[in-house]
Design a protein around this motif. Sequence first.
Motif: not given
Length: 258
Positions: A42-57
């Motif tokens: 997870l630390p590889l992802l930028a803030t925006g990437e991480l936020a978008n990733w958390q929404k994926i279902r």
Amino acid sequence: MDDAYLLPQPIDPTGLPAHNAVAVYLLELDHSAGHNLPQRYLPLLATGELANWQKIRPVQRQWQCLQSRVLQRLVLGAYADADPRALTFRRDEWGRPTLAEHEALHFSLSHCASHVALAVGSDPVLGVDVQTVAPLRGGFMRAARRLFHMDDLAQLMAAPDEQRYGRFLEHWTLAGAFLKALGLGRHKPMADCRFERTPAGLIAAHDRAPVPDRIAPTAFVAQRRLRGCQLALAYRQGRPVRIRYLDSDTALPWQKSG
């Protein structure tokens, strides 16, 4: 960054420089860790990437997306000789991702239920698409009727039943790679793309509605790859293509294609 968990060995770009060539990395996704995501990724992802990733279902798709983004950062970080965590991605006016501060390095990313494919090169005319072959995608003819040109649909309907899904996947992935190489993606209808094989076995593309300011790809690869995925690559003729299949069980050597 230790990439041994995701990849069988670290990426070494010195064996295949991106300049005047195309390197395709094909990774079979690891579904075993779908409910136990490695937090070190997870630390590889930028803030925006991480936020978008958390929404994926659902969670399975979330894991697929994480693996594709990790592969992209590890590979491009190796080519750029930079910390993969420090890479900054931007999008051009059409939404195509680019690598900030490394404008000479071009890439195209695609992932499906079973695989992720990343193409890297020094030419911006570059697009890759990958789709899972099995299980058979239900309702694929509905998608063809909605998105394909009537002439392409007629050819698909004329194909033997046992070949129809394979023909659909080949056209679908070629069109996806073609539109990515143009840099237009969803901004241009798939129905504009027509493909045929020449007597020499090469794939030729015909754009029914060419865009004046875009450079179209002139060379294509369409292959059924290992473990059930359909791969398509669109690029400019004259660039040698090498494909590397990566997974936890085997890392095949670079294979010539195109």
